[in-house]
Design a protein around this motif. Structure first.
Motif, PDB file in Angstrom:
ATOM      1  N   GLU A 296      -3.915  34.482  82.177  1.00  8.18           N
ATOM      2  CA  GLU A 296      -4.496  34.800  83.482  1.00  8.18           C
ATOM      3  C   GLU A 296      -3.996  36.145  83.997  1.00  8.18           C
ATOM      4  N   GLU A 297      -2.732  36.450  83.771  1.00 12.24           N
ATOM      5  CA  GLU A 297      -2.188  37.744  84.186  1.00 12.24           C
ATOM      6  C   GLU A 297      -2.847  38.881  83.418  1.00 12.24           C
ATOM      7  N   GLU A 298      -3.102  38.650  82.129  1.00 12.04           N
ATOM      8  CA  GLU A 298      -3.772  39.674  81.323  1.00 12.04           C
ATOM      9  C   GLU A 298      -5.208  39.879  81.791  1.00 12.04           C
ATOM     10  N   LYS A 299      -5.906  38.778  82.127  1.00 10.42           N
ATOM     11  CA  LYS A 299      -7.278  38.892  82.643  1.00 10.42           C
ATOM     12  C   LYS A 299      -7.302  39.671  83.959  1.00 10.42           C
ATOM     13  N   GLU A 300      -6.338  39.386  84.813  1.00 12.81           N
ATOM     14  CA  GLU A 300      -6.268  40.087  86.095  1.00 12.81           C
ATOM     15  C   GLU A 300      -5.980  41.569  85.894  1.00 12.81           C
ATOM     16  N   ARG A 301      -5.135  41.874  84.912  1.00  5.20           N
ATOM     17  CA  ARG A 301      -4.823  43.286  84.622  1.00  5.20           C
ATOM     18  C   ARG A 301      -6.057  44.032  84.125  1.00  5.20           C
ATOM     19  N   ILE A 302      -6.821  43.394  83.238  1.00  2.69           N
ATOM     20  CA  ILE A 302      -8.042  44.015  82.715  1.00  2.69           C
ATOM     21  C   ILE A 302      -9.073  44.175  83.825  1.00  2.69           C
ATOM     22  N   LYS A 303      -9.182  43.151  84.680  1.00  3.47           N
ATOM     23  CA  LYS A 303     -10.132  43.219  85.781  1.00  3.47           C
ATOM     24  C   LYS A 303      -9.808  44.361  86.727  1.00  3.47           C
ATOM     25  N   MET A 304      -8.526  44.512  87.033  1.00  2.00           N
ATOM     26  CA  MET A 304      -8.110  45.600  87.916  1.00  2.00           C
ATOM     27  C   MET A 304      -8.338  46.954  87.264  1.00  2.00           C
TER      28      MET A 304
END
Length: 332
Positions: A296-304
């Protein structure tokens, strides 16, 4: 030099002693002032006070000087009676007479009683808790209403509320003949806010304020809540830490819900497919949960990194461009 210091300290103690004698009843002690002994009972103290109060009442004197003297004596008699009429104050006074060398401790006890609040501390405490509870409940409702007003102005939530109103046929009731447009608009706005409030409350996003959450109710119910909490966690430790029992489906859902930091109402509001996704990943297991958090942290990083706002921020930092905008409708 030492002689001067010694004389200075002697003068301080002499001054303290002189003031100390006037703490309660002046130059004589309260017993002598009322003409009684230290063994006198409450009835004897009251009798002596009534006799002296009648004798020195200012209204009995006509001469201005004698009247002034009588007023001073009457106040001293009343002060002495106030000291001796209560057990606690009389006990402190007797201790002072037996230990006159304890200047500062006696001063402390005397002024503590003088400046102590006359109202029962329990009444003050109950009043403060009641006021805090009322303010807490009022502010909770105010914040809830302000949140609903804001959400009603957001197109996404407003559109959903209008769709729900149409599906339930609530909008047709608003459009009646003879009703002014302003009234229809007001009723529609109230309907939208009510639907949004119901959605937020039922889904656990922003629950309506409840009486059970105010300070007074929390204090009253604290023993029961503490007992329930201790029983639950004791049973949990016994079952899964000591006996090493397997988790039931309910226990698994409980652990997943706690890991996701969802309330019971929020968990029930989730779709069955979303719940099934969480359960299939076995997020009640620590290792699986840690893996999920990292993903989830990686997804949030990519989204940002891919959002327009982040790209704009990076360009701003790279070019030192101070024309940064903060449009709330900008693509995040």
């Amino acid at each position: 030099m030492w002689l001067h210091y010694l004389l200075f300290m002697c003068s301080i103690f002499a001054s303290a002693n002189a003031q100390y004698e006037d703490l309660y009843c002046g130059s004589v002690n309260c017993y002598d002032l009322l003409g009684i002994t230290r063994e006198a009972t409450k009835a004897e103290i009251a009798k002596a006070y009534r006799k002296l109060a009648g004798q020195w009442h200012p209204d009995r004197f006509r001469d201005p000087e004698k009247k002034k003297e009588a007023e001073t004596m009457f106040m001293r008699i009343a002060a002495g009676y106030e000291v001796l009429r209560e057990e606690e104050s009389r006990k402190e006074y007797d201790y002072m007479m037996d230990h006159p060398e304890e200047y500062f401790a006696n001063y402390y006890r005397y002024y503590r009683r003088r400046v102590a609040p006359q109202v029962d501390v329990r009444i003050v405490l109950v009043s403060l808790i009641s006021i805090a509870s009322v303010l807490q409940y009022y502010s909770a409702w105010y914040n809830f209403n302000q949140t609903i007003i804001y959400l009603a102005s957001v197109p996404k939530y407003r559109f959903q509320a209008m769709e729900i109103a149409k599906s339930k046929g609530l909008l047709n009731n608003q459009k009646q003949k003879g009703v002014k447009k302003e009234e229809v608009k007001r009723l529609e706005e109230e309907l939208v806010r009510t639907i949004i409030a119901d959605m937020m409350d039922s889904n656990g996003g922003y629950e309506r304020p409840q009486v059970k959450n105010i300070l007074w109710i929390q204090i009253i119910s604290f023993p029961v809540n503490l007992y329930t909490w201790l029983c639950f966690h004791s049973k949990w430790i016994w079952r899964f830490w000591i006996l090493r029992e397997d988790y039931t489906d309910f226990d698994k859902e409980y652990i997943v819900r706690k890991n996701l930091k969802l309330t019971e109402k929020q968990w029930l509001a989730l779709g069955e497919r979303e719940k099934e996704t969480y359960m299939k990943r076995e997020l009640w297991i620590s290792e699986n949960w840690e893996t999920y958090v990292e993903e989830e942290e990686e997804k949030e990083r990519i989204k940002m990194a891919e959002s327009g706002r982040s790209k704009q921020e990076r360009r701003w930092l790279k070019n030192n461009d101070n024309r940064m905008t903060f449009d709330e409708n900008y693509d995040w």
